[in-house]
Design a protein around this motif. Structure first.
Motif, PDB file in Angstrom:
ATOM      1  N   GLU A  22      54.516  66.224  16.746  1.00 45.54           N
ATOM      2  CA  GLU A  22      55.420  67.292  17.188  1.00 45.54           C
ATOM      3  C   GLU A  22      54.675  68.632  17.221  1.00 45.54           C
ATOM      4  O   GLU A  22      54.965  69.500  18.039  1.00 45.54           O
ATOM      5  CB  GLU A  22      56.654  67.331  16.286  1.00 45.54           C
ATOM      6  CG  GLU A  22      57.417  65.999  16.334  1.00 45.54           C
ATOM      7  CD  GLU A  22      58.746  66.003  15.592  1.00 45.54           C
ATOM      8  OE1 GLU A  22      58.888  66.782  14.639  1.00 45.54           O
ATOM      9  OE2 GLU A  22      59.629  65.224  15.997  1.00 45.54           O
ATOM     10  N   ILE A  23      53.708  68.780  16.330  1.00 45.56           N
ATOM     11  CA  ILE A  23      52.872  69.988  16.349  1.00 45.56           C
ATOM     12  C   ILE A  23      51.926  69.938  17.562  1.00 45.56           C
ATOM     13  O   ILE A  23      51.761  70.925  18.283  1.00 45.56           O
ATOM     14  CB  ILE A  23      52.085  70.106  15.022  1.00 45.56           C
ATOM     15  CG1 ILE A  23      53.060  70.481  13.898  1.00 45.56           C
ATOM     16  CG2 ILE A  23      50.955  71.129  15.118  1.00 45.56           C
ATOM     17  CD1 ILE A  23      52.531  70.295  12.514  1.00 45.56           C
ATOM     18  N   ILE A  24      51.334  68.764  17.783  1.00 45.62           N
ATOM     19  CA  ILE A  24      50.444  68.586  18.937  1.00 45.62           C
ATOM     20  C   ILE A  24      51.209  68.897  20.228  1.00 45.62           C
ATOM     21  O   ILE A  24      50.708  69.583  21.122  1.00 45.62           O
ATOM     22  CB  ILE A  24      49.891  67.131  18.976  1.00 45.62           C
ATOM     23  CG1 ILE A  24      49.007  66.877  17.750  1.00 45.62           C
ATOM     24  CG2 ILE A  24      49.138  66.853  20.263  1.00 45.62           C
ATOM     25  CD1 ILE A  24      48.765  65.402  17.441  1.00 45.62           C
ATOM     26  N   SER A  25      52.454  68.421  20.307  1.00 38.18           N
ATOM     27  CA  SER A  25      53.275  68.665  21.506  1.00 38.18           C
ATOM     28  C   SER A  25      53.465  70.155  21.725  1.00 38.18           C
ATOM     29  O   SER A  25      53.388  70.641  22.862  1.00 38.18           O
ATOM     30  CB  SER A  25      54.647  68.003  21.358  1.00 38.18           C
ATOM     31  OG  SER A  25      54.483  66.638  21.156  1.00 38.18           O
ATOM     32  N   ALA A  26      53.712  70.876  20.625  1.00 34.63           N
ATOM     33  CA  ALA A  26      53.916  72.321  20.746  1.00 34.63           C
ATOM     34  C   ALA A  26      52.635  72.994  21.258  1.00 34.63           C
ATOM     35  O   ALA A  26      52.686  73.871  22.142  1.00 34.63           O
ATOM     36  CB  ALA A  26      54.317  72.905  19.392  1.00 34.63           C
ATOM     37  N   ILE A  27      51.497  72.564  20.747  1.00 34.34           N
ATOM     38  CA  ILE A  27      50.217  73.147  21.183  1.00 34.34           C
ATOM     39  C   ILE A  27      49.989  72.857  22.668  1.00 34.34           C
ATOM     40  O   ILE A  27      49.581  73.726  23.439  1.00 34.34           O
ATOM     41  CB  ILE A  27      49.058  72.595  20.305  1.00 34.34           C
ATOM     42  CG1 ILE A  27      49.197  73.146  18.882  1.00 34.34           C
ATOM     43  CG2 ILE A  27      47.694  72.934  20.901  1.00 34.34           C
ATOM     44  CD1 ILE A  27      48.313  72.481  17.838  1.00 34.34           C
ATOM     45  N   MET A  28      50.304  71.644  23.079  1.00 32.83           N
ATOM     46  CA  MET A  28      50.073  71.268  24.474  1.00 32.83           C
ATOM     47  C   MET A  28      51.029  71.998  25.419  1.00 32.83           C
ATOM     48  O   MET A  28      50.639  72.461  26.478  1.00 32.83           O
ATOM     49  CB  MET A  28      50.230  69.746  24.641  1.00 32.83           C
ATOM     50  CG  MET A  28      49.231  68.932  23.854  1.00 32.83           C
ATOM     51  SD  MET A  28      47.528  69.453  24.125  1.00 32.83           S
ATOM     52  CE  MET A  28      47.295  68.951  25.820  1.00 32.83           C
ATOM     53  N   GLU A  29      52.285  72.111  25.007  1.00 33.39           N
ATOM     54  CA  GLU A  29      53.253  72.826  25.859  1.00 33.39           C
ATOM     55  C   GLU A  29      52.830  74.269  26.039  1.00 33.39           C
ATOM     56  O   GLU A  29      52.953  74.837  27.113  1.00 33.39           O
ATOM     57  CB  GLU A  29      54.657  72.745  25.250  1.00 33.39           C
ATOM     58  CG  GLU A  29      55.358  71.454  25.602  1.00 33.39           C
ATOM     59  CD  GLU A  29      56.865  71.517  25.372  1.00 33.39           C
ATOM     60  OE1 GLU A  29      57.334  72.464  24.718  1.00 33.39           O
ATOM     61  OE2 GLU A  29      57.551  70.583  25.845  1.00 33.39           O
ATOM     62  N   LYS A  30      52.342  74.867  24.952  1.00 38.57           N
ATOM     63  CA  LYS A  30      51.910  76.267  25.025  1.00 38.57           C
ATOM     64  C   LYS A  30      50.775  76.436  26.033  1.00 38.57           C
ATOM     65  O   LYS A  30      50.641  77.478  26.676  1.00 38.57           O
ATOM     66  CB  LYS A  30      51.461  76.727  23.628  1.00 38.57           C
ATOM     67  CG  LYS A  30      51.397  78.216  23.521  1.00 38.57           C
ATOM     68  CD  LYS A  30      51.360  78.698  22.097  1.00 38.57           C
ATOM     69  CE  LYS A  30      51.045  80.191  22.089  1.00 38.57           C
ATOM     70  NZ  LYS A  30      49.974  80.528  21.187  1.00 38.57           N
ATOM     71  N   GLN A  31      49.993  75.395  26.210  1.00 37.09           N
ATOM     72  CA  GLN A  31      48.889  75.444  27.171  1.00 37.09           C
ATOM     73  C   GLN A  31      49.348  75.119  28.589  1.00 37.09           C
ATOM     74  O   GLN A  31      48.538  75.052  29.496  1.00 37.09           O
ATOM     75  CB  GLN A  31      47.803  74.438  26.761  1.00 37.09           C
ATOM     76  CG  GLN A  31      46.995  74.871  25.569  1.00 37.09           C
ATOM     77  CD  GLN A  31      46.187  76.143  25.837  1.00 37.09           C
ATOM     78  OE1 GLN A  31      45.539  76.278  26.866  1.00 37.09           O
ATOM     79  NE2 GLN A  31      46.257  77.091  24.917  1.00 37.09           N
ATOM     80  N   GLY A  32      50.625  74.861  28.772  1.00 39.85           N
ATOM     81  CA  GLY A  32      51.149  74.617  30.113  1.00 39.85           C
ATOM     82  C   GLY A  32      51.242  73.147  30.482  1.00 39.85           C
ATOM     83  O   GLY A  32      51.565  72.819  31.622  1.00 39.85           O
ATOM     84  N   PHE A  33      50.965  72.259  29.562  1.00 39.37           N
ATOM     85  CA  PHE A  33      51.106  70.833  29.857  1.00 39.37           C
ATOM     86  C   PHE A  33      52.574  70.423  29.763  1.00 39.37           C
ATOM     87  O   PHE A  33      53.339  71.011  28.992  1.00 39.37           O
ATOM     88  CB  PHE A  33      50.304  69.986  28.865  1.00 39.37           C
ATOM     89  CG  PHE A  33      48.824  70.032  29.089  1.00 39.37           C
ATOM     90  CD1 PHE A  33      48.174  69.016  29.766  1.00 39.37           C
ATOM     91  CD2 PHE A  33      48.085  71.114  28.636  1.00 39.37           C
ATOM     92  CE1 PHE A  33      46.800  69.075  29.988  1.00 39.37           C
ATOM     93  CE2 PHE A  33      46.715  71.176  28.846  1.00 39.37           C
ATOM     94  CZ  PHE A  33      46.073  70.151  29.518  1.00 39.37           C
ATOM     95  N   THR A  34      52.950  69.412  30.518  1.00 37.31           N
ATOM     96  CA  THR A  34      54.303  68.878  30.431  1.00 37.31           C
ATOM     97  C   THR A  34      54.234  67.574  29.654  1.00 37.31           C
ATOM     98  O   THR A  34      53.334  66.758  29.888  1.00 37.31           O
ATOM     99  CB  THR A  34      54.841  68.559  31.851  1.00 37.31           C
ATOM    100  OG1 THR A  34      54.669  69.721  32.647  1.00 37.31           O
ATOM    101  CG2 THR A  34      56.302  68.164  31.825  1.00 37.31           C
ATOM    102  N   LEU A  35      55.180  67.394  28.730  1.00 39.97           N
ATOM    103  CA  LEU A  35      55.214  66.137  27.977  1.00 39.97           C
ATOM    104  C   LEU A  35      55.878  65.069  28.838  1.00 39.97           C
ATOM    105  O   LEU A  35      56.848  65.347  29.536  1.00 39.97           O
ATOM    106  CB  LEU A  35      56.028  66.312  26.693  1.00 39.97           C
ATOM    107  CG  LEU A  35      55.539  67.370  25.707  1.00 39.97           C
ATOM    108  CD1 LEU A  35      56.519  67.502  24.548  1.00 39.97           C
ATOM    109  CD2 LEU A  35      54.157  67.018  25.177  1.00 39.97           C
TER     110      LEU A  35
END
Ligand code: SAH
Ligand code: SF4
Ligand code: F3S
Length: 482
Positions: free
Chosen positions: A51-64
């Motif tokens: 869930e932390i990794i997801s937050a980091i990735m979303e912040k970078q503009g990636f879509t889950l």
């Protein structure tokens, strides 16, 4: 330790970095839609990390994405606790290899404990892997992805003494909107001789209590009704203002230990349930037990893994308590919290040099405690651990399995016995979701962490209901809303 390995054939189509992606967005150009798929294994703390990794990735503009077939980037967040866990991951990498043959631009990252254990070796063994990142390296993922975009392979398995990801608000994955997990600490300072965790997760560090309470309050405001505080050994949670920043000194310069933290979280609202896991028999204090007793919303369930019921084996395991100490802790729980507090455990069969009599000690200890439920395993030697270095893995697999089946059979008896104690009682249940077996039924849990299944009626997920228990098996209680 950060290493980069040049790939033989740098892939030109990957040369757009995440920064290019963000720049493109800034300039209002069509965004480069990159999708990341995250698959998680292992303990709840690892799922919480995802869930932390997801937050980091979303912040970078990636879509889950929840579909690995449409992903541009696959992260597999791994576990190394037993050999079988690692085999499962290696098999999964074979599947991803097939996908990569069809889509050569696909990036594959191995994260978590197996990544930390094998480090760069994983790149050599599993050619399909582009990124290897350990549990303390997730803030670095954007840079690692950028390196892969440049045509390199990327590794970061640095273990930190400070990282707690306290400032990152996790993106809740597969959430029912009712229950959530909060990591309160990372790492482990115990050196149980069988265990790989201290090597994969590093030194123990406690997270700022202010950030924990804030995260819990936010969840409560969003409608969540229950949180579980997570740590490998929650009883050694210990935060001192020396590791505080100017804005976080909120506790009159006092050290916050686990009992205090429990109370701080339980004080958020009486309708907000608090659970925690895992407690360690050597560290759990009466103060923690009295805090559990003082708050109706702190759930009456303690996960207190024993591992073995024999003192010689416990010594070899380096658990730092013996059978008598453990029994004394069980007695303290029963005295302070009464018979209705559920107790669960983890057990390992066939540890190095375990004799038949010593195995029997585990069974008789189980008879004494009558655990509500247990997680049961047979010993799997982990390279680099104290046990692997010092003790021969000399109990045959056949005997390990047979002893494990005896432990499981006993646990089934005790689980049924404990569940029968709830028959004809009224239990307060927090509704979590549809029952797995039928859409006409809900399932939720009572304070003791027992799954309760009952007809839906007019009720809703996220509400508390009083359920009259009419039936049970070893795993589940069944009833009707009163
Ligand atoms: N911190 C927790 C345990 C985390 S690991 C505690 O101290 O209780 C979860 C469980 O996996 C352990 O409790 C143990 O029962 C099991 N386990 C750990 N290493 C193992 C190994 N090498 N072989 C088999 N089981 C193991
Ligand atoms: Fe492993 Fe022991 Fe730490 Fe638990 S307390 S994570 S079993 S070393
Ligand atoms: Fe958890 Fe497995 Fe790592 S149990 S801490 S994910 S080795």
């Amino acid at each position: 330790m950060i290493k980069n390995i040049q790939k033989e054939t740098p892939n030109a189509s990957r040369k757009r970095s995440t920064q290019d992606l963000l720049n493109a967005c800034d300039r209002n150009l069509p965004p480069l839609h990159r999708k990341v798929y995250i698959e998680s294994y292992g303990c709840q703390m690892n799922f919480s990390d995802s869930e932390i990794i997801s937050a980091i990735m979303e912040k970078q503009g990636f879509t889950l994405t929840s579909s690995c077939s449409e992903a541009d980037l696959i992260f597999i967040n791994t576990c190394a606790i037993r050999d079988k866990a690692e085999q499962t991951i290696r098999n999964r990498l074979l599947d991803f290899n097939q996908q990569k043959i069809k889509h050569p631009d696909l990036i594959i990252g191995v994260l978590g404990c197996m990544a930390e254990r094998l480090k760069i070796q994983l790149l050599e063994e599993e050619k399909v892997v582009d990124i290897v990142a350990g549990p303390d390296a997730y803030r670095d993922l954007p840079r690692l992805i950028h390196q892969v975009d440049q045509g390199y392979k990327a590794v970061n398995t640095f273990l930190s003494k400070e990282e707690t990801y306290a400032d990152i608000e996790p993106v809740r994955l597969n959430s029912n909107g009712v229950t959530a997990f909060i990591s309160i600490m990372r790492g482990c300072n115990n050196m149980c001789s069988f265990c790989i965790v201290p090597f994969t997760r590093g030194r123990e560090r406690s997270r700022d209590p202010h950030s924990i309470v804030e995260e819990a309050k936010k969840l409560f405001d969003k409608g969540y009704k229950e949180i579980t505080l997570l740590g490998q050994n929650v009883d050694s949670y210990n935060w001192t203002p020396t590791n505080a920043t100017a804005t976080t000194v909120i506790h009159n310069n006092q050290t916050v230990h686990f009992a205090k933290l429990l109370a701080m979280v339980a004080d958020i609202d009486p309708s907000f349930r608090v659970r925690f896991s895992t407690s360690h028999p050597k560290d759990i204090t009466d103060e923690v037990l009295y805090t559990i007793k003082a708050y109706d919303n702190i759930c009456k369930h303690i996960h207190l893994p024993v591992q073995s019921g024999n003192s010689r084996i416990l010594k070899l395991m380096n658990r730092t308590y013996d059978r008598a100490w453990y029994i004394q802790k069980i007695d303290a729980i029963r005295t302070i919290l009464g018979p209705s507090c559920a107790i669960s455990s983890d057990m390992i069969s066939g540890f190095c040099s375990e004799t038949e009599e010593e195995h029997t000690d585990t069974l008789t200890l189980m008879d004494y405690v009558k655990y509500d439920f247990s997680f049961m395993f047979y010993y799997s030697e982990r390279p680099g651990t104290l046990a692997a270095r010092k003790y021969p893995d000399d109990v045959s697999e056949e005997i390990k399995r047979r002893r494990l089946s005896e432990i499981i059979a006993k646990q089934r008896e005790h689980g049924l016995f404990r569940n029968q104690q709830h028959l004809h009682q009224v239990q307060q249940v927090l509704i979590e979701k549809d029952s797995r077996k039928s859409p006409d039924f809900f399932q939720g849990r009572n304070s003791q962490n027992k799954i309760v299944v009952f007809p839906k009626g007019i009720h809703q997920v996220g509400s508390y209901v009083d359920v009259h228990i009419t039936n049970c098996n070893a795993a589940t209680l069944f009833g009707e809303v009163c």
